[in-house]
Write an enzyme that holds these catalytic residues in place. Sequence first.
Site, PDB file in Angstrom:
ATOM      1  N   ASP B  56     110.668 -63.172  41.476  1.00 55.57           N
ATOM      2  CA  ASP B  56     111.280 -62.189  40.579  1.00 55.57           C
ATOM      3  C   ASP B  56     112.211 -62.941  39.635  1.00 55.57           C
ATOM      4  OD1 ASP B  56     112.000 -59.842  39.442  1.00 55.57           O
ATOM      5  OD2 ASP B  56     113.345 -59.218  41.060  1.00 55.57           O
ATOM      6  N   ASP B 151     107.944 -59.458  34.965  1.00 55.25           N
ATOM      7  CA  ASP B 151     108.843 -60.484  35.506  1.00 55.25           C
ATOM      8  C   ASP B 151     108.771 -60.607  37.024  1.00 55.25           C
ATOM      9  OD1 ASP B 151     109.958 -58.017  35.955  1.00 55.25           O
ATOM     10  OD2 ASP B 151     112.009 -58.724  35.723  1.00 55.25           O
ATOM     11  N   GLU B 152     107.692 -60.146  37.611  1.00 58.35           N
ATOM     12  CA  GLU B 152     107.656 -60.065  39.067  1.00 58.35           C
ATOM     13  C   GLU B 152     106.210 -60.196  39.539  1.00 58.35           C
ATOM     14  OE1 GLU B 152     109.135 -56.736  42.122  1.00 58.35           O
ATOM     15  OE2 GLU B 152     109.543 -56.324  40.032  1.00 58.35           O
TER      16      GLU B 152
END
Lengths: 376, 410
Positions: B56, B151-152
């Site tokens: 993350d 983003d993960e």
Amino acid sequence: MPLQCTVAKNAFLDGLNSLQNITNKKGTMAILSNVLIEAQGNGLVLTGTDLEVGLRLFVPADIASSGNITLPSKKIFEIVRESGSESVTIEETENSWVVITAGHSTYNLAGMANDEYPEFPEYEDDNFVSFESHIFLDLIDKVIFSIASEQENIYSLTSVLFEKEKKEDGNYLRMISSDGHRLSIMEKDVAGEIDNLRLNPVTLIPKKGIQEWKKFCESRDSVEISFEEKQMVVRDNQAVMVIRLKQGEFPQYRAIVNAVQLENCARINRIPFLESLKRINLFTEDIFHTIQLKIDNDKMTLTSQNADLGNAKDVQPIEYTGTPLTLGFNCRYFLETLQVMECETVEAYINSNNSPCLIQSDVDKGFISIIMPMQL
Amino acid sequence: MDDPLLIAPCNALVNHTKPQPFELSFYTSSCQSCKKLYLYPSFCLMHSNRKIVHIDMDAFFASVEQLDDPTLRGKPLIVGGSPDSRGVVAACSYEARKFGIHSAMSAAKAARLCPHAIFTRPRMSRYREVSAQIMEIFHEYTDLIEPLSVDEAFLDLTVNTFCEPSASILANKIRRDIFSRTGLTASAGVSCNKFLAKVATDINKPNGITVIPPHLVLDFLGRLPIGKFYGVGSATEKKMERIGVKNGSDLRRFTREELVFHFGKSGKFFFDICRGEDPRPVESSSVRKSIGSETTLSEDILEMEIIHQILEQQADSVAHSLARRNFGGYTLTLKVRYHDFTTITRSATMKSPLFSSEDIMLCLPRLLAATEAGQRKVRLLGITVSTLFTKNTTPIQLRLPFTMEYTDNW
């Protein structure tokens, strides 16, 4: 020294109004949503900036005590707009607070100290050339609608290209805009001495600057402008606006203009065409406003189709003798072009269903609009 | 090992074979150093000694903004709506979090908490661009990647291109790769299933890693507040509290039937998950998402003319692939690797789709201008078209046939 002044409501309101678009830009430093008020001599100097466009203007006022402060632009504008009195008094108290008195109303408003407010850009005093405002209003109106929005990603199309040219029959100023799908060109011959306008090889004025320049001209008969490498300045004796220029290239628009063959021409009555387009647009799909345009022997048939609503059809008499054609277009592009024209009859040069269509008229001198069709 | 080019040929061998008639499929991987190809039956991937990593990015949007604009670094930065609108905070920098600001808070409240905070609008296209770079790093480790957002992502590193058995070493290496290639920090959670990996990530955020090895799972879950469990939102959390469940060990006192009675279908899931059992596989979607072409040049090139020629060839080849599959695409990405192996990508999403090489060439100059091609020697060039769609009967707005003069400053 705490600021203390009394200012006529209408003059103050006008001044604040001109700053609203600049100071209410979303997503900048908090201080930029404030207007800087500098009280000195016989009036107030109001300043707003979004770092792209800066505007500074003078408003006459009675200054009991000079000083500087910044106040939330929208709030002070609303206070002045809603006040029922002839004049408004501002008095600075502690910690950048002000007391505003307007008739029987009193407001305590939190401001911010002026030390964080950005410096107004400096500019050279020479090289200003004076023009009648209507010149720019006309230039801007004819191209503003086809400037690319920020999301478009081709070249520097989010700006207007500004050019000057000395021709045999006079001096010309020219604006060009394109969103990649259509191109608008407007030029005007001008009396002013354009030699002193020091344009860059490619002078790009961002959309926001164009909008504010237009607004500036709307309330004035004449303005002075000057160009420097990185900025342009528009001013009169009460106000000055500095617009930061965009750096970059603009596509070779002339090549496109030259590539359109001025042979296969349809002559169409502008107002009936405009009205027909508005009717047909009632049934277009939301994003692309696609219409089908069929031209055949002095007759133009417009149709549109909406998956949810149904369809529409409209027939117009035109002057056309070329080969029959069926084309797709974004209806809005045509509407916007026809709306800024003034003539009775437009000439539309259409060569095929995938080549640019050029629109012009004898009456709309200097104006050319080019629209790319849609592939149906 | 750090040379991404060394990984590339090896990586090409990693793939999933289609399920075989016996319902036994194999996951194959090749080793970095010995070049041997390993086969793993796919049921291995479901086993409790899987190595799942959750990565993350830290304050992703805000960090990208601070990366691109150094003047924002070290300052409370809020990405999202403007403070005088009803907008909310989409992301905020860690400097802003000190003031109690968090995402989903109203922008106006954030402005009150921190009057000198800088507000900026999100630039999704830029975030997607960085995200693509990060995904590329993941692909150097495994193809079993499940992105959750820009983003993960989950990575299944049970089998990986480096034949490295320690998932925490890999996770740290990934975090280092991300930092060295993008300048951004990421946090990682390492454990034996997706749920635990994701919970772990939050523990040492930002720029940290948390490993929950299998023998500590039950202990960890026992103390984990019930609200942190996967599938437990605020409503379920209240329900749990009513039946006296505050953490994992409370939950374990219930039988499967009791939980099904209270929570319906999810009851079964809760029963398993509080015992550390989350069999959900890391699922990488196999739908084609982009079409691209890239070329490593025979020698490092400075001349824009040659760069232009190469890009034109690539545009042709990409347009050809698009046409063959009847695809159009809205996003164009240009990849440039400089002579020193630093690699950048620049991308843009268009309003009208790209089909032909002319379409691509028209949109390229702006991307190329955002690189240092022409100033720094270029080693590799690549063009990718993504956000694909299948051409059908939708009308298409044609572009003006602009041509640009390819001068040095385009």
